[in-house]
Scaffold this motif. Structure first.
Motif, PDB file in Angstrom:
ATOM      1  N   ILE A   3      -2.068 -16.494  46.170  1.00  0.00           N
ATOM      2  CA  ILE A   3      -1.378 -17.444  45.303  1.00  0.00           C
ATOM      3  C   ILE A   3      -0.684 -16.674  44.187  1.00  0.00           C
ATOM      4  O   ILE A   3      -1.283 -15.767  43.606  1.00  0.00           O
ATOM      5  CB  ILE A   3      -2.366 -18.450  44.682  1.00  0.00           C
ATOM      6  CG1 ILE A   3      -3.156 -19.157  45.784  1.00  0.00           C
ATOM      7  CG2 ILE A   3      -1.646 -19.455  43.795  1.00  0.00           C
ATOM      8  CD1 ILE A   3      -4.511 -19.618  45.356  1.00  0.00           C
ATOM      9  N   ILE A  17       1.977 -20.338  47.572  1.00  0.00           N
ATOM     10  CA  ILE A  17       0.708 -20.208  48.292  1.00  0.00           C
ATOM     11  C   ILE A  17       0.976 -19.683  49.687  1.00  0.00           C
ATOM     12  O   ILE A  17       1.766 -20.268  50.433  1.00  0.00           O
ATOM     13  CB  ILE A  17       0.016 -21.587  48.398  1.00  0.00           C
ATOM     14  CG1 ILE A  17      -0.172 -22.199  47.010  1.00  0.00           C
ATOM     15  CG2 ILE A  17      -1.290 -21.480  49.167  1.00  0.00           C
ATOM     16  CD1 ILE A  17      -0.398 -23.700  47.028  1.00  0.00           C
ATOM     17  N   ASP A  39      -3.336 -26.359  37.392  1.00  0.00           N
ATOM     18  CA  ASP A  39      -3.676 -25.808  38.704  1.00  0.00           C
ATOM     19  C   ASP A  39      -4.352 -24.443  38.589  1.00  0.00           C
ATOM     20  O   ASP A  39      -5.187 -24.092  39.423  1.00  0.00           O
ATOM     21  CB  ASP A  39      -2.429 -25.731  39.588  1.00  0.00           C
ATOM     22  CG  ASP A  39      -1.865 -27.118  39.856  1.00  0.00           C
ATOM     23  OD1 ASP A  39      -2.662 -28.068  39.981  1.00  0.00           O
ATOM     24  OD2 ASP A  39      -0.629 -27.260  39.915  1.00  0.00           O
ATOM     25  N   LEU A  40      -4.032 -23.673  37.553  1.00  0.00           N
ATOM     26  CA  LEU A  40      -4.741 -22.421  37.280  1.00  0.00           C
ATOM     27  C   LEU A  40      -6.159 -22.725  36.821  1.00  0.00           C
ATOM     28  O   LEU A  40      -7.110 -22.040  37.211  1.00  0.00           O
ATOM     29  CB  LEU A  40      -3.988 -21.587  36.234  1.00  0.00           C
ATOM     30  CG  LEU A  40      -4.632 -20.262  35.826  1.00  0.00           C
ATOM     31  CD1 LEU A  40      -4.815 -19.333  37.035  1.00  0.00           C
ATOM     32  CD2 LEU A  40      -3.788 -19.577  34.752  1.00  0.00           C
ATOM     33  N   HIS A  42      -7.879 -25.300  37.759  1.00  0.00           N
ATOM     34  CA  HIS A  42      -8.567 -25.644  39.007  1.00  0.00           C
ATOM     35  C   HIS A  42      -9.007 -24.375  39.724  1.00  0.00           C
ATOM     36  O   HIS A  42     -10.142 -24.276  40.185  1.00  0.00           O
ATOM     37  CB  HIS A  42      -7.640 -26.437  39.936  1.00  0.00           C
ATOM     38  CG  HIS A  42      -7.820 -27.908  39.860  1.00  0.00           C
ATOM     39  ND1 HIS A  42      -8.769 -28.585  40.565  1.00  0.00           N
ATOM     40  CD2 HIS A  42      -7.138 -28.839  39.134  1.00  0.00           C
ATOM     41  CE1 HIS A  42      -8.687 -29.875  40.303  1.00  0.00           C
ATOM     42  NE2 HIS A  42      -7.700 -30.056  39.442  1.00  0.00           N
ATOM     43  N   PHE A  43      -8.092 -23.426  39.843  1.00  0.00           N
ATOM     44  CA  PHE A  43      -8.388 -22.188  40.566  1.00  0.00           C
ATOM     45  C   PHE A  43      -9.622 -21.510  39.981  1.00  0.00           C
ATOM     46  O   PHE A  43     -10.567 -21.176  40.693  1.00  0.00           O
ATOM     47  CB  PHE A  43      -7.178 -21.245  40.519  1.00  0.00           C
ATOM     48  CG  PHE A  43      -7.408 -19.965  41.259  1.00  0.00           C
ATOM     49  CD1 PHE A  43      -7.064 -19.852  42.596  1.00  0.00           C
ATOM     50  CD2 PHE A  43      -7.993 -18.873  40.636  1.00  0.00           C
ATOM     51  CE1 PHE A  43      -7.302 -18.676  43.296  1.00  0.00           C
ATOM     52  CE2 PHE A  43      -8.231 -17.695  41.326  1.00  0.00           C
ATOM     53  CZ  PHE A  43      -7.884 -17.599  42.660  1.00  0.00           C
ATOM     54  N   ARG A  47     -13.185 -21.436  41.887  1.00  0.00           N
ATOM     55  CA  ARG A  47     -13.578 -20.108  42.365  1.00  0.00           C
ATOM     56  C   ARG A  47     -14.843 -19.626  41.669  1.00  0.00           C
ATOM     57  O   ARG A  47     -15.800 -19.198  42.317  1.00  0.00           O
ATOM     58  CB  ARG A  47     -12.450 -19.112  42.145  1.00  0.00           C
ATOM     59  CG  ARG A  47     -12.771 -17.705  42.672  1.00  0.00           C
ATOM     60  CD  ARG A  47     -11.838 -16.665  42.163  1.00  0.00           C
ATOM     61  NE  ARG A  47     -11.977 -16.537  40.701  1.00  0.00           N
ATOM     62  CZ  ARG A  47     -11.183 -15.801  39.957  1.00  0.00           C
ATOM     63  NH1 ARG A  47     -10.170 -15.137  40.492  1.00  0.00           N
ATOM     64  NH2 ARG A  47     -11.372 -15.731  38.655  1.00  0.00           N
ATOM     65  N   TRP A  56      -8.165 -26.091  45.779  1.00  0.00           N
ATOM     66  CA  TRP A  56      -7.751 -24.855  46.451  1.00  0.00           C
ATOM     67  C   TRP A  56      -8.410 -24.676  47.807  1.00  0.00           C
ATOM     68  O   TRP A  56      -7.754 -24.248  48.761  1.00  0.00           O
ATOM     69  CB  TRP A  56      -7.975 -23.658  45.533  1.00  0.00           C
ATOM     70  CG  TRP A  56      -7.016 -23.722  44.394  1.00  0.00           C
ATOM     71  CD1 TRP A  56      -7.264 -24.115  43.115  1.00  0.00           C
ATOM     72  CD2 TRP A  56      -5.607 -23.488  44.465  1.00  0.00           C
ATOM     73  NE1 TRP A  56      -6.105 -24.119  42.381  1.00  0.00           N
ATOM     74  CE2 TRP A  56      -5.074 -23.730  43.185  1.00  0.00           C
ATOM     75  CE3 TRP A  56      -4.747 -23.084  45.483  1.00  0.00           C
ATOM     76  CZ2 TRP A  56      -3.718 -23.573  42.898  1.00  0.00           C
ATOM     77  CZ3 TRP A  56      -3.397 -22.928  45.193  1.00  0.00           C
ATOM     78  CH2 TRP A  56      -2.903 -23.175  43.920  1.00  0.00           C
ATOM     79  N   TRP A 165      -7.503 -16.485  46.669  1.00  0.00           N
ATOM     80  CA  TRP A 165      -8.559 -17.479  46.857  1.00  0.00           C
ATOM     81  C   TRP A 165      -9.495 -16.964  47.941  1.00  0.00           C
ATOM     82  O   TRP A 165      -9.038 -16.563  49.013  1.00  0.00           O
ATOM     83  CB  TRP A 165      -7.960 -18.821  47.274  1.00  0.00           C
ATOM     84  CG  TRP A 165      -9.008 -19.836  47.554  1.00  0.00           C
ATOM     85  CD1 TRP A 165      -9.432 -20.260  48.782  1.00  0.00           C
ATOM     86  CD2 TRP A 165      -9.792 -20.543  46.600  1.00  0.00           C
ATOM     87  NE1 TRP A 165     -10.433 -21.182  48.639  1.00  0.00           N
ATOM     88  CE2 TRP A 165     -10.669 -21.373  47.302  1.00  0.00           C
ATOM     89  CE3 TRP A 165      -9.844 -20.542  45.208  1.00  0.00           C
ATOM     90  CZ2 TRP A 165     -11.598 -22.214  46.670  1.00  0.00           C
ATOM     91  CZ3 TRP A 165     -10.754 -21.374  44.576  1.00  0.00           C
ATOM     92  CH2 TRP A 165     -11.613 -22.198  45.309  1.00  0.00           C
TER      93      TRP A 165
END
Length: 180
Positions: A3, A17, A39-40, A42-43, A47, A56, A165
């Motif tokens: 990503i 992606i 969204d970062l 979320h990542f 993770r 993700w 990811w």
């Protein structure tokens, strides 16, 4: 899954992606109010807390969302059905991660102990079980989002923040496997 996050003109972010199946997607985030793209967040949350069925993990498994565009690669003949199936199977964790992402983001300006408590409270708001993430792991997620948020904030128009990811399943958090 690879990503690359980029700044979006006017605010928000773009995430290019590269899925393991060779499909390339573009995820557009329209958030303008936050210094760290949603969204970062979320990542990092997914993770670092080992959640593999959130946004993700779902994208890696073939889910498509309204904010995701197909860019390149060979689409599967059943990609719409596959997306629906993944989203349905992951619905519970997709809802959970939204709550946890919010808590991690709220923890950004807090001291470590307060941030860890915020994530624990968020977990307790949606689950009856004790929070499975130890305080140091919760703190590590907040600190990593702070670090990556700073890096993202320093990107110029042509730069990206590249992340990978994990495509392998998350490590088991306890219990013994039964032998057959």
């Amino acid at each position: 899954m690879h990503i690359e996050f980029a700044r979006r003109e006017g605010g928000g972010s773009l995430a290019t992606i590269d899925r393991p199946d060779g499909v390339r997607l573009l995820l557009t985030s329209y958030d303008r109010a936050n210094s760290v793209p949603h969204d970062l967040a979320h990542f990092v949350t997914e993770r670092d807390l080992g959640l593999r069925r959130g946004l993700w993990g779902s994208i890696a498994d073939g889910a498509l969302f309204d904010s995701v565009q197909f860019i390149a690669g060979k689409r599967r003949h059943d990609d719409a059905a596959r997306s629906r199936a993944v989203r349905r199977a992951n619905a519970d964790e997709l809802a959970l991660v939204e709550v946890l992402v919010g808590a991690v983001c709220r923890g950004l300006p807090m001291a470590d102990a307060a941030a860890a408590r915020e994530i624990g409270r968020a977990w307790s708001s949606v689950r009856d079980s004790p929070c499975p993430f130890p305080p140091d792991r919760r703190t590590a997620a907040v600190n990593e989002l702070r670090r990556l948020g700073l890096l993202f904030g320093q990107l110029d128009a042509s730069a990206t923040l590249a992340l990978d990811w994990p495509t392998a399943p998350a490590a088991r958090t306890g219990g013994r496997r039964r032998r057959r």
